[in-house]
Design a protein around this motif. Structure first.
Motif, PDB file in Angstrom:
ATOM      1  N   PRO A 147       0.801  -1.230   0.000  1.00 55.07           N
ATOM      2  CA  PRO A 147       0.000   0.000   0.000  1.00 55.07           C
ATOM      3  C   PRO A 147       0.838   1.287   0.000  1.00 55.07           C
ATOM      4  N   ALA A 148       2.072   1.249   0.498  1.00 60.74           N
ATOM      5  CA  ALA A 148       2.934   2.434   0.521  1.00 60.74           C
ATOM      6  C   ALA A 148       3.771   2.588  -0.750  1.00 60.74           C
ATOM      7  N   ILE A 149       3.901   1.539  -1.536  1.00 64.46           N
ATOM      8  CA  ILE A 149       4.815   1.575  -2.684  1.00 64.46           C
ATOM      9  C   ILE A 149       4.366   2.535  -3.783  1.00 64.46           C
ATOM     10  N   PRO A 150       3.094   2.555  -4.208  1.00 64.69           N
ATOM     11  CA  PRO A 150       2.735   3.514  -5.260  1.00 64.69           C
ATOM     12  C   PRO A 150       3.017   4.969  -4.868  1.00 64.69           C
ATOM     13  N   TYR A 151       2.711   5.339  -3.630  1.00 63.12           N
ATOM     14  CA  TYR A 151       2.972   6.720  -3.194  1.00 63.12           C
ATOM     15  C   TYR A 151       4.476   6.990  -3.104  1.00 63.12           C
ATOM     16  N   CYS A 152       5.241   6.008  -2.669  1.00 61.35           N
ATOM     17  CA  CYS A 152       6.702   6.159  -2.643  1.00 61.35           C
ATOM     18  C   CYS A 152       7.203   6.475  -4.054  1.00 61.35           C
ATOM     19  N   LEU A 153       6.714   5.732  -5.049  1.00 55.87           N
ATOM     20  CA  LEU A 153       7.128   5.983  -6.438  1.00 55.87           C
ATOM     21  C   LEU A 153       6.647   7.354  -6.911  1.00 55.87           C
ATOM     22  N   ASP A 154       5.434   7.764  -6.478  1.00 54.11           N
ATOM     23  CA  ASP A 154       4.946   9.112  -6.814  1.00 54.11           C
ATOM     24  C   ASP A 154       5.929  10.168  -6.318  1.00 54.11           C
ATOM     25  N   LEU A 155       6.357  10.026  -5.069  1.00 55.57           N
ATOM     26  CA  LEU A 155       7.263  11.006  -4.463  1.00 55.57           C
ATOM     27  C   LEU A 155       8.608  11.063  -5.187  1.00 55.57           C
ATOM     28  N   MET A 156       8.986   9.961  -5.820  1.00 59.79           N
ATOM     29  CA  MET A 156      10.252   9.920  -6.555  1.00 59.79           C
ATOM     30  C   MET A 156      10.051  10.194  -8.045  1.00 59.79           C
ATOM     31  N   GLU A 157       8.827  10.685  -8.384  1.00 63.80           N
ATOM     32  CA  GLU A 157       8.482  11.038  -9.764  1.00 63.80           C
ATOM     33  C   GLU A 157       8.565   9.845 -10.702  1.00 63.80           C
ATOM     34  N   GLY A 158       8.219   8.677 -10.165  1.00 67.79           N
ATOM     35  CA  GLY A 158       8.192   7.462 -10.975  1.00 67.79           C
ATOM     36  C   GLY A 158       6.837   7.292 -11.631  1.00 67.79           C
ATOM     37  N   PRO A 159       6.606   6.129 -12.230  1.00 63.72           N
ATOM     38  CA  PRO A 159       5.317   5.900 -12.877  1.00 63.72           C
ATOM     39  C   PRO A 159       4.186   5.826 -11.851  1.00 63.72           C
ATOM     40  N   TYR A 160       3.015   6.261 -12.259  1.00 74.33           N
ATOM     41  CA  TYR A 160       1.838   6.239 -11.393  1.00 74.33           C
ATOM     42  C   TYR A 160       1.237   4.844 -11.473  1.00 74.33           C
ATOM     43  N   LEU A 161       1.265   4.113 -10.360  1.00 80.45           N
ATOM     44  CA  LEU A 161       0.741   2.752 -10.345  1.00 80.45           C
ATOM     45  C   LEU A 161      -0.722   2.750  -9.910  1.00 80.45           C
ATOM     46  N   GLU A 162      -1.569   2.260 -10.790  1.00 81.18           N
ATOM     47  CA  GLU A 162      -2.989   2.068 -10.488  1.00 81.18           C
ATOM     48  C   GLU A 162      -3.156   0.647  -9.973  1.00 81.18           C
ATOM     49  N   CYS A 163      -3.969   0.476  -8.938  1.00 80.22           N
ATOM     50  CA  CYS A 163      -4.148  -0.832  -8.322  1.00 80.22           C
ATOM     51  C   CYS A 163      -5.597  -1.289  -8.390  1.00 80.22           C
ATOM     52  N   ASN A 164      -5.778  -2.594  -8.360  1.00 81.54           N
ATOM     53  CA  ASN A 164      -7.089  -3.186  -8.211  1.00 81.54           C
ATOM     54  C   ASN A 164      -7.445  -3.068  -6.738  1.00 81.54           C
ATOM     55  N   GLU A 165      -8.254  -2.072  -6.402  1.00 86.75           N
ATOM     56  CA  GLU A 165      -8.516  -1.764  -4.998  1.00 86.75           C
ATOM     57  C   GLU A 165      -9.370  -2.824  -4.303  1.00 86.75           C
ATOM     58  N   GLU A 166      -9.906  -3.787  -5.041  1.00 89.79           N
ATOM     59  CA  GLU A 166     -10.589  -4.918  -4.412  1.00 89.79           C
ATOM     60  C   GLU A 166      -9.561  -5.918  -3.863  1.00 89.79           C
ATOM     61  N   VAL A 167      -8.320  -5.821  -4.360  1.00 86.80           N
ATOM     62  CA  VAL A 167      -7.248  -6.718  -3.927  1.00 86.80           C
ATOM     63  C   VAL A 167      -6.298  -6.008  -2.970  1.00 86.80           C
ATOM     64  N   ILE A 168      -5.869  -4.802  -3.329  1.00 89.68           N
ATOM     65  CA  ILE A 168      -4.916  -4.030  -2.506  1.00 89.68           C
ATOM     66  C   ILE A 168      -5.251  -2.552  -2.668  1.00 89.68           C
ATOM     67  N   LYS A 169      -5.332  -1.862  -1.565  1.00 90.26           N
ATOM     68  CA  LYS A 169      -5.686  -0.442  -1.611  1.00 90.26           C
ATOM     69  C   LYS A 169      -4.443   0.385  -1.323  1.00 90.26           C
ATOM     70  N   PRO A 170      -3.921   1.094  -2.340  1.00 90.79           N
ATOM     71  CA  PRO A 170      -2.741   1.926  -2.092  1.00 90.79           C
ATOM     72  C   PRO A 170      -3.111   3.157  -1.260  1.00 90.79           C
ATOM     73  N   PHE A 171      -2.161   3.623  -0.475  1.00 94.32           N
ATOM     74  CA  PHE A 171      -2.365   4.845   0.288  1.00 94.32           C
ATOM     75  C   PHE A 171      -1.813   6.003  -0.519  1.00 94.32           C
ATOM     76  N   ARG A 172      -2.637   6.983  -0.724  1.00 96.33           N
ATOM     77  CA  ARG A 172      -2.201   8.262  -1.293  1.00 96.33           C
ATOM     78  C   ARG A 172      -2.938   9.340  -0.519  1.00 96.33           C
ATOM     79  N   PRO A 173      -2.229  10.409  -0.106  1.00 95.34           N
ATOM     80  CA  PRO A 173      -2.909  11.479   0.622  1.00 95.34           C
ATOM     81  C   PRO A 173      -4.019  12.072  -0.230  1.00 95.34           C
ATOM     82  N   LYS A 174      -5.058  12.523   0.443  1.00 98.12           N
ATOM     83  CA  LYS A 174      -6.172  13.163  -0.275  1.00 98.12           C
ATOM     84  C   LYS A 174      -5.679  14.467  -0.876  1.00 98.12           C
ATOM     85  N   GLN A 175      -6.119  14.721  -2.109  1.00100.72           N
ATOM     86  CA  GLN A 175      -5.773  15.967  -2.795  1.00100.72           C
ATOM     87  C   GLN A 175      -6.653  17.084  -2.257  1.00100.72           C
ATOM     88  N   LYS A 176      -6.056  18.281  -2.094  1.00103.94           N
ATOM     89  CA  LYS A 176      -6.815  19.432  -1.581  1.00103.94           C
ATOM     90  C   LYS A 176      -7.657  20.041  -2.668  1.00103.94           C
TER      91      LYS A 176
END
Length: 176
Positions: A147-176
């Motif tokens: 769940p922390a890996i997609p956001y970690c990659l976001d912070l490092m300007e890597g590819p945006y990973l979309e997940c099947n949220e029925e299987v694993i729900k990535p954590f990303r802070p809510k956008q303002k």
């Protein structure tokens, strides 16, 4: 952008063909369940040799352009278990929270989880994560840390990973 993900099995016996690698394939199968984004696996089975592990990690990040590299094997206390040492050598910064969470999760299932030395670190804008070698433990650990890996990659300007949220729900802070 298609994500490039390295999967490395570190095993003397699997790399010698003594038995089939099931651990690396378990990682690939798990990622296929987790990810809905377009991604490409870069898969290798190598021996428990620190210099070979280091070279493989460097090639996957620097040459193949993998934004995420997931290893399996070589994290125990045996003399040939040197995956964490190789990871530390090639990384610019370490991410100890990954190993801490994986051990805590594994302790729910086996008391020997304290013998595991999994870790994670950053090389350039890539994340390298060391997992244990058993497929059941791989899934338990990935379910805990992914769940922390997609956001970690976001912070490092890597590819945006979309997940099947029925299987694993990535954590990303809510956008303002």
């Amino acid at each position: 952008m298609k994500a490039k993900i390295g999967i490395v099995t570190v095993s003397d016996r699997a790399s010698a063909g003594i038995y089939d690698d099931i651990s690396g394939l378990a990682i690939i199968d798990t990622l296929k369940e987790y990810l809905t984004s377009d991604w490409e696996p870069f898969y290798q089975v190598i021996p428990d040799e620190q210099n070979v592990i280091e070279e493989t990690l460097i090639k996957m990040v620097d040459e193949a352009g993998c934004s995420l590299v997931v290893t399996t094997g070589g994290t125990g206390p045996a003399k040939r278990d040197v995956t964490p040492e190789a990871t530390e050598v090639v990384c610019d910064r370490m991410m100890p929270g990954f190993g801490e969470l994986m051990r805590a999760e594994s302790l729910k299932f086996v008391p020997t989880a304290i013998l595991s030395r999994q870790t994670a670190g950053l090389r350039g804008s890539s994340l390298i994560v060391n997992l244990p070698g058993k497929p059941k433990s791989i899934r338990e650990c990935l379910d805990a840390v992914f769940p922390a890996i997609p956001y970690c990659l976001d912070l490092m300007e890597g590819p945006y990973l979309e997940c099947n949220e029925e299987v694993i729900k990535p954590f990303r802070p809510k956008q303002k």
